[in-house]
Motif scaffolding. Structure first.
Motif, PDB file in Angstrom:
ATOM      1  N   SER A  24      66.114  65.258 -33.467  1.00 39.42           N
ATOM      2  CA  SER A  24      67.506  65.536 -33.764  1.00 39.42           C
ATOM      3  C   SER A  24      67.589  66.630 -34.976  1.00 39.42           C
ATOM      4  O   SER A  24      68.495  66.358 -35.728  1.00 39.42           O
ATOM      5  N   VAL A  25      66.803  67.660 -34.632  1.00 39.96           N
ATOM      6  CA  VAL A  25      66.978  68.787 -35.936  1.00 39.96           C
ATOM      7  C   VAL A  25      67.291  69.971 -35.229  1.00 39.96           C
ATOM      8  O   VAL A  25      66.754  70.098 -33.989  1.00 39.96           O
ATOM      9  N   ASP A  31      60.752  72.852 -42.840  1.00 34.30           N
ATOM     10  CA  ASP A  31      59.727  71.973 -42.899  1.00 34.30           C
ATOM     11  C   ASP A  31      60.104  70.424 -43.315  1.00 34.30           C
ATOM     12  O   ASP A  31      59.744  69.624 -43.003  1.00 34.30           O
ATOM     13  N   GLN A  32      60.830  70.720 -44.646  1.00 31.93           N
ATOM     14  CA  GLN A  32      61.402  69.355 -45.183  1.00 31.93           C
ATOM     15  C   GLN A  32      62.260  68.700 -44.295  1.00 31.93           C
ATOM     16  O   GLN A  32      62.192  67.390 -44.334  1.00 31.93           O
ATOM     17  N   GLU A  33      63.117  69.414 -43.815  1.00 31.53           N
ATOM     18  CA  GLU A  33      64.324  68.693 -42.803  1.00 31.53           C
ATOM     19  C   GLU A  33      63.428  68.046 -41.704  1.00 31.53           C
ATOM     20  O   GLU A  33      63.811  66.836 -41.131  1.00 31.53           O
ATOM     21  N   ILE A  34      62.381  68.699 -41.101  1.00 33.16           N
ATOM     22  CA  ILE A  34      61.543  67.974 -39.987  1.00 33.16           C
ATOM     23  C   ILE A  34      61.023  66.696 -40.475  1.00 33.16           C
ATOM     24  O   ILE A  34      61.062  65.671 -39.822  1.00 33.16           O
ATOM     25  N   SER A  36      61.807  64.872 -43.103  1.00 34.70           N
ATOM     26  CA  SER A  36      62.749  63.897 -43.399  1.00 34.70           C
ATOM     27  C   SER A  36      63.111  63.236 -42.116  1.00 34.70           C
ATOM     28  O   SER A  36      63.093  61.834 -41.835  1.00 34.70           O
ATOM     29  N   ALA A  37      63.391  63.808 -40.859  1.00 35.03           N
ATOM     30  CA  ALA A  37      63.872  63.521 -39.961  1.00 35.03           C
ATOM     31  C   ALA A  37      62.873  62.455 -39.077  1.00 35.03           C
ATOM     32  O   ALA A  37      63.192  61.339 -38.743  1.00 35.03           O
ATOM     33  N   TYR A  38      61.452  62.933 -38.985  1.00 36.65           N
ATOM     34  CA  TYR A  38      60.338  62.284 -38.822  1.00 36.65           C
ATOM     35  C   TYR A  38      60.258  60.753 -39.403  1.00 36.65           C
ATOM     36  O   TYR A  38      60.059  59.748 -38.767  1.00 36.65           O
ATOM     37  N   ARG A  39      60.317  60.857 -40.623  1.00 40.04           N
ATOM     38  CA  ARG A  39      60.194  59.814 -41.785  1.00 40.04           C
ATOM     39  C   ARG A  39      61.068  58.731 -41.298  1.00 40.04           C
ATOM     40  O   ARG A  39      60.796  57.399 -41.321  1.00 40.04           O
ATOM     41  N   LYS A  40      62.234  59.055 -41.074  1.00 37.41           N
ATOM     42  CA  LYS A  40      63.441  58.117 -40.696  1.00 37.41           C
ATOM     43  C   LYS A  40      63.224  57.327 -39.384  1.00 37.41           C
ATOM     44  O   LYS A  40      63.238  55.983 -39.029  1.00 37.41           O
ATOM     45  N   TYR A  65      54.607  62.271 -31.484  1.00 35.52           N
ATOM     46  CA  TYR A  65      54.147  63.524 -30.805  1.00 35.52           C
ATOM     47  C   TYR A  65      54.869  64.895 -31.099  1.00 35.52           C
ATOM     48  O   TYR A  65      54.337  65.889 -31.308  1.00 35.52           O
ATOM     49  N   SER A  66      56.271  64.581 -31.000  1.00 34.93           N
ATOM     50  CA  SER A  66      57.120  65.656 -31.368  1.00 34.93           C
ATOM     51  C   SER A  66      56.756  66.221 -32.913  1.00 34.93           C
ATOM     52  O   SER A  66      56.686  67.368 -33.005  1.00 34.93           O
ATOM     53  N   TYR A  67      56.560  65.286 -33.753  1.00 34.11           N
ATOM     54  CA  TYR A  67      56.234  65.560 -35.247  1.00 34.11           C
ATOM     55  C   TYR A  67      54.894  66.419 -35.444  1.00 34.11           C
ATOM     56  O   TYR A  67      54.772  67.354 -36.263  1.00 34.11           O
TER      57      TYR A  67
END
Length: 407
Positions: A24-25, A31-34, A36-40, A65-67
């Protein structure tokens, strides 16, 4: 972030969605936004938190896999250029979360690790969630000091390092060693807006001499890290590609310099069966000025060489294809010459042996054969043993002739 190994482990979903859609990015996310989204999402769908929801496990795999694509600059570029097809040609690797495996699977993973198959493990979601909620215990670690400890498997000890403006300008080095050769991770957390800590960097321990160690360097210039196990399995399949991909493991760290204040580090127990003993220390990089300048210089050379190799690989592949072409022709030409000379030798043999013995006298036979057949073997026909003496005068003829003359 990356670490010490990759394995063709839980594979990509059969029906794959756009990684940007999964996380959902937008496509121009940083890289930081990606991250953060993965972490959540990883915390939301982790199997440990969704034991009664089988769909969460598949969603967790899809998120991971996406991350694994979007967190790797080269894989992200390949996907943006040609989609999943390009990634399939390169061979996709994915990290495995071993923190929630049962005893049998953990032993299986440990066995492969002992055999040299690189396995990448993720951080326990419990540790990440506690850090994000700010409920972890942080021990102070002043610059210039060290601390020792023993951390349980899939657990972490947190340390706070406070640096001044001058120390921030000079840079900082944080390193962990284990004389017991324990397996661990060195983690760096960033402060979140809610007061918690989010994982920003991680380094897996590596065996160096008689110890295992890991370190992070925060200097006044861009810092790079080398993921030496990147594409490890693909390299094993194609040694030539291994050479050209070798420098691709040099990737810029998202955090290269630290501001003044307190920064959070952690030592994570990554052993399969036992706690990890360690010593952690924080040092100002001012005492490493010569070393940091040499590092800056050599990394600059490596980046330049990496660009050169990318161009050289194209030339090499073309030359290799041409070499294989002429090598194949050489083999064909050699076989053709051998066949023609072999046929020529057979023809010569037919003249000197086969036809001479097979043909009758007077029909294409050699002169020697004809002569031998025409020479009589009987002494009466003038053989060697029976010489022709008709031309010589005999005594009885002489007497008769003499008596005739008198008469």
């Amino acid at each position: 972030m990356s670490s010490s190994g990759k394995m063709e482990g839980p594979s990509a979903p059969v029906v794959r969605r756009d990684p940007y859609e999964v996380l959902s990015v937008p496509r121009d996310s940083s890289d930081q936004e990606i991250k953060s989204a993965y972490r959540k999402l990883a915390l939301k769908y982790h199997p440990d938190k969704n034991a009664s929801n089988p769909e969460a496990s598949e969603l967790f795999k899809e998120v991971a896999y996406s991350y694994s694509i979007l967190s790797d600059p080269e894989k992200r570029r390949q996907y943006d250029t040609a989609g999943f097809e390009e990634l399939e040609n390169e061979g996709m690797d994915m990290e495995i979360d071993l923190s929630n495996l049962g005893t049998v699977n953990t032993m299986f993973a440990a066995l492969f690790s002992k055999l040299g198959v690189p396995i990448k493990t993720t951080i326990s979601p419990t540790v990440l969630e506690e850090a994000m909620n700010g409920t972890v215990t942080v021990r102070p670690l002043p610059v210039g000091t060290s601390a020792t400890g023993k951390v349980d498997k899939q657990c972490a000890h947190f340390f706070g390092v406070t640096i001044s403006e001058e120390q921030a300008h000079s840079g900082m080095v944080v390193r962990v060693t284990s004389p017991a050769q324990s397996k661990f991770k060195l983690l760096y957390f960033e402060q979140e807006v809610n007061g918690g800590y989010g994982l920003a960097l991680q380094e897996d321990s590596q065996k160096t001499g008689k110890v295992t160690s890991a370190g992070m360097y925060f200097l006044h210039f861009q810092v790079y890290r080398m993921d030496s196990t990147a594409n490890a399995l693909a390299m094993a399949k194609d040694p030539e590609a291994a050479f050209f991909k070798r420098l691709e493991g040099l990737q810029p760290c998202e955090v290269s310099a630290l501001k003044s204040g307190t920064h959070i580090f952690a030592v994570y127990g990554d052993n399969f069966f036992k706690p990890a003993s360690y010593m952690i220390e924080a040092m100002c990089a001012k005492s490493y000025e010569d070393t940091t300048e040499r590092l800056k210089e050599i990394e600059s050379k490596i980046l330049a060489k990496r660009n050169d190799l990318r161009q050289f690989e194209t030339e090499y592949r073309k030359a290799l294809a041409r070499f294989q072409e002429v090598t194949n022709r050489y083999t064909q030409e050699r076989e053709a010459v051998d066949d023609m000379l072999r046929e020529r030798d057979n023809i010569h043999c037919s003249f000197t042996t086969e036809r001479t013995l097979a043909n009758p006298v007077g029909v294409g036979s050699s002169s020697r054969y004809t002569i031998e057949q025409s020479i009589p073997e009987s002494p009466e026909n003038g053989s060697v043993d029976g010489r022709d003496k008709s031309g010589k005068k005999k005594w009885f003829n002489l007497n008769l002739n003499r008596s005739d003359k008198k008469a």
